[in-house]
Enzyme design. Structure first.
Site, PDB file in Angstrom:
ATOM      1  N   ASP A   1      -6.573   0.347   0.559  1.00  0.00           N
ATOM      2  CA  ASP A   1      -6.737   0.700   1.968  1.00  0.00           C
ATOM      3  C   ASP A   1      -8.104   0.193   2.421  1.00  0.00           C
ATOM      4  O   ASP A   1      -8.763  -0.581   1.722  1.00  0.00           O
ATOM      5  CB  ASP A   1      -6.578   2.202   2.173  1.00  0.00           C
ATOM      6  CG  ASP A   1      -7.785   2.998   1.700  1.00  0.00           C
ATOM      7  OD1 ASP A   1      -8.603   2.451   0.919  1.00  0.00           O
ATOM      8  OD2 ASP A   1      -7.931   4.162   2.116  1.00  0.00           O
TER       9      ASP A   1
ATOM     10  N   LYS B   1       0.839  -1.206   0.000  1.00  0.00           N
ATOM     11  CA  LYS B   1       0.000   0.000   0.000  1.00  0.00           C
ATOM     12  C   LYS B   1       0.872   1.254   0.000  1.00  0.00           C
ATOM     13  O   LYS B   1       0.706   2.145  -0.844  1.00  0.00           O
ATOM     14  CB  LYS B   1      -0.926   0.006   1.215  1.00  0.00           C
ATOM     15  CG  LYS B   1      -1.686   1.327   1.384  1.00  0.00           C
ATOM     16  CD  LYS B   1      -2.283   1.462   2.775  1.00  0.00           C
ATOM     17  CE  LYS B   1      -2.670   2.905   3.044  1.00  0.00           C
ATOM     18  NZ  LYS B   1      -3.134   3.134   4.413  1.00  0.00           N
TER      19      LYS B   1
END
Length: 224
Positions: A153, A134
């Site tokens: 996310d 991420k």
């Protein structure tokens, strides 16, 4: 055999891809100016802010980094800082001890192994403490213009499941599914716009399906 009998019905994968592309078009129309919500001036500041954003709102991170970066603006200063001071400055972002340790560890590695510069390769970024895909995707996309993957996310995870674009809960498997469905140049702006939509409309507890522009494409429409 009649001409129509030889036509193949759209596969489940192709219909899902068509739906994903239509969702992408609508998100682009709904949030044309969507951009990264984190405040930063340099690549290392983006890296640090993204590390801090785990389990924390961007609004809170921006408040914290305005003070943190005034005190420690670069990798060298963070690498040599007193760890306790970093902890105190990032305390309100949650998990502050671990985040402070990772920030300092990442900056020390940047200084020692990468000549003081944040690396621009996925494999190298993943070597840094506190950096998973991420964070690496965010840094590569916004600092270097490289779409290496799709940032997943909590908002992206929730909405892609609701929209029926993945059946997985693991962020890496969700990312792989989305990379197959979306054009590479749109991988990062997809995530940003989906995050905007998650904040404004498709909220975790009370999704506003009655005013959602994606409702007719969403298998979860009306299920709450």
């Amino acid at each position: 055999m009649t001409p129509t009998s030889s036509l193949k019905r759209p596969s489940k994968r192709s219909s899902k891809k068509q739906r994903a592309l239509e969702i992408l078009v609508r998100l682009q129309r709904l949030y044309p100016d969507a951009t990264c919500s984190l405040n930063y001036s340099t690549t290392v500041q983006l890296l640090v802010a993204t590390i801090l954003s785990a389990q924390c709102t961007d609004e809170r991170v921006n408040k914290v980094t305005s003070v943190l970066f005034a005190r420690f603006p670069d990798a060298a200063s963070l690498a040599n800082a007193d760890l306790g001071e970093i902890e105190e400055l990032v305390r309100t972002t949650g998990f502050y001890r671990n985040k402070a340790k990772n920030i300092q560890g990442a900056c020390r590695m940047i200084m020692k192994d990468f000549g003081g510069q944040v690396p621009n390769r996925m494999d190298d970024l993943l070597k840094l403490p506190g950096v998973a895909r991420k964070t690496a995707n965010v840094v590569l996309a916004h600092a270097f213009g490289i779409n290496a993957g799709v940032t997943v996310d909590t908002h992206v995870k929730r909405l892609t499941n609701r929209l029926g674009l993945t059946e997985h809960d693991d962020p890496i498997r969700i990312e792989r599914d989305l990379m197959k469905l979306l054009p590479q140049p749109d991988w990062e702006n997809w995530s940003i716009r989906l995050i905007y939509h998650g904040r404004a409309v498709c909220k975790a507890r009370n999704p506003a399906c009655d005013r959602c522009e994606l409702a007719d494409l969403c298998p979860s429409n009306g299920k709450g």
